[in-house]
Motif scaffolding. Structure first.
Motif, PDB file in Angstrom:
ATOM      1  N   SER A 187       0.834  -1.192   0.000  1.00 39.72           N
ATOM      2  CA  SER A 187       0.000   0.000   0.000  1.00 39.72           C
ATOM      3  C   SER A 187       0.871   1.245   0.000  1.00 39.72           C
ATOM      4  N   ALA A 203      -5.284   0.952   5.605  1.00 41.70           N
ATOM      5  CA  ALA A 203      -4.894   0.028   4.540  1.00 41.70           C
ATOM      6  C   ALA A 203      -4.798  -1.398   5.072  1.00 41.70           C
ATOM      7  N   ASP A 210      -4.913   3.368  -1.090  1.00 41.65           N
ATOM      8  CA  ASP A 210      -4.285   3.201  -2.383  1.00 41.65           C
ATOM      9  C   ASP A 210      -3.495   1.894  -2.367  1.00 41.65           C
ATOM     10  N   VAL A 211      -4.081   0.823  -2.878  1.00 41.92           N
ATOM     11  CA  VAL A 211      -3.497  -0.509  -2.785  1.00 41.92           C
ATOM     12  C   VAL A 211      -2.560  -0.754  -3.961  1.00 41.92           C
ATOM     13  N   GLU A 214      -2.557  -6.481  -3.246  1.00 41.25           N
ATOM     14  CA  GLU A 214      -3.452  -7.080  -2.261  1.00 41.25           C
ATOM     15  C   GLU A 214      -2.798  -8.283  -1.595  1.00 41.25           C
ATOM     16  N   LEU A 217      -0.615  -7.104   1.199  1.00 38.87           N
ATOM     17  CA  LEU A 217      -1.440  -6.655   2.318  1.00 38.87           C
ATOM     18  C   LEU A 217      -1.924  -7.837   3.151  1.00 38.87           C
TER      19      LEU A 217
END
Length: 273
Positions: A187, A203, A210-211, A214, A217
């Motif tokens: 992110s 995030a 604002d990724v 994914e 994350l």
């Protein structure tokens, strides 16, 4: 009074911190750091002039670089100070002494105004030095204390502590680093145009942001789960160690031994009768 006499007489890991703060060496490091900043300021004044338009970025980064000298000085002063020589205790003392760099930064605040009289752009060198000192003092202290906790948790765990209890702090540190990397790659940490710690949390939760990736994350989220689990393990280990320490209290053991001797004497007297 709990625990064995040997463990109770052993000095705590942070012994020696007060001596480092009272010692003259730490003040010498502070003065050397300030003089180094002035040398860099003088160098920029000769090379680029006092009002160079591009000196702000270059000045800040060169000022940040001077903070390395202060970090090295504080570490060396701490290592030479008194206290336990084992690695965990050394790291613990460093973690408690590194915040002195924040005081170094505050002391340089009047220096920034003094340099600004010579040239507005030259002041960025002092600003960069202060930024580097604050980041190294706070961030370095936190990281060092984490490392110290991992080492002490492994080397000083009470007898009977399992592998999970011994390695819990080390796993927590690794999970923290993995979370930071996952957030940094996954992110941009921008939420509604803002880039701050709140953006990182948002995030991480996945509600908005604002990724970039994914997958990264989710790696960070998994690391958070591991961190929470390791905190639970640490708490359970500490509580278990305290219970074992109370049950092994030498005073209680002596009392139990005397009671047993009394019972034996009574039995012997009955036998004679």
């Amino acid at each position: 009074m709990s625990g064995s006499p040997t463990s109770s007489s052993r000095p705590t890991p942070e012994v020696g911190v007060a001596a480092v703060y009272r010692g003259r060496e730490l003040r010498v490091v502070c003065v050397v750091q300030a003089l180094l900043v002035l040398v860099v300021v003088g160098g920029w004044a000769v090379v680029a002039g006092t009002q160079a338009a591009a000196l702000d970025d270059a000045g800040i980064f060169s000022g940040i670089a001077t903070a390395v000298a202060a970090v090295v000085g504080v570490v060396l002063v701490t290592l030479r100070g008194s206290g336990r020589p084992d690695a965990g205790a050394r790291f613990m003392r460093m973690g408690f002494v590194l915040p002195a760099l924040v005081a170094f930064a505050l002391i340089q605040l009047p220096l920034a105004f003094l340099v600004a009289v010579l040239g507005d752009e030259l002041m960025w060198v002092v600003v960069g030095s202060m930024i580097g000192l604050v980041v190294a003092g706070l961030g370095g202290s936190l990281l060092t204390l984490f490392v110290a906790g991992g080492i002490l948790g492994w080397t000083e765990a009470p007898p009977g502590t399992g592998f999970a209890g011994r390695s819990s702090w080390a796993v927590f540190i690794v999970a923290t680093l993995v979370m930071a990397v996952g957030l940094g790659i996954g992110s941009r940490a921008e939420v509604r145009g803002n880039r701050d710690i709140g953006g990182l949390v948002v995030a991480l939760l996945g509600s908005e942001g604002d990724v970039r990736s994914e997958a990264w994350l989710w790696v960070a989220r998994a690391a958070v789960v591991v961190m929470v689990a390791e905190v639970v393990v640490v708490v359970r280990t500490v509580r278990s160690a305290r219970r074992r320490g109370v049950s092994a209290d030498p005073g209680e053991g002596a009392a139990a031994g005397l009671q047993e001797l009394d019972l034996r004497d009574d039995a012997a007297r009955r036998g004679l009768q």
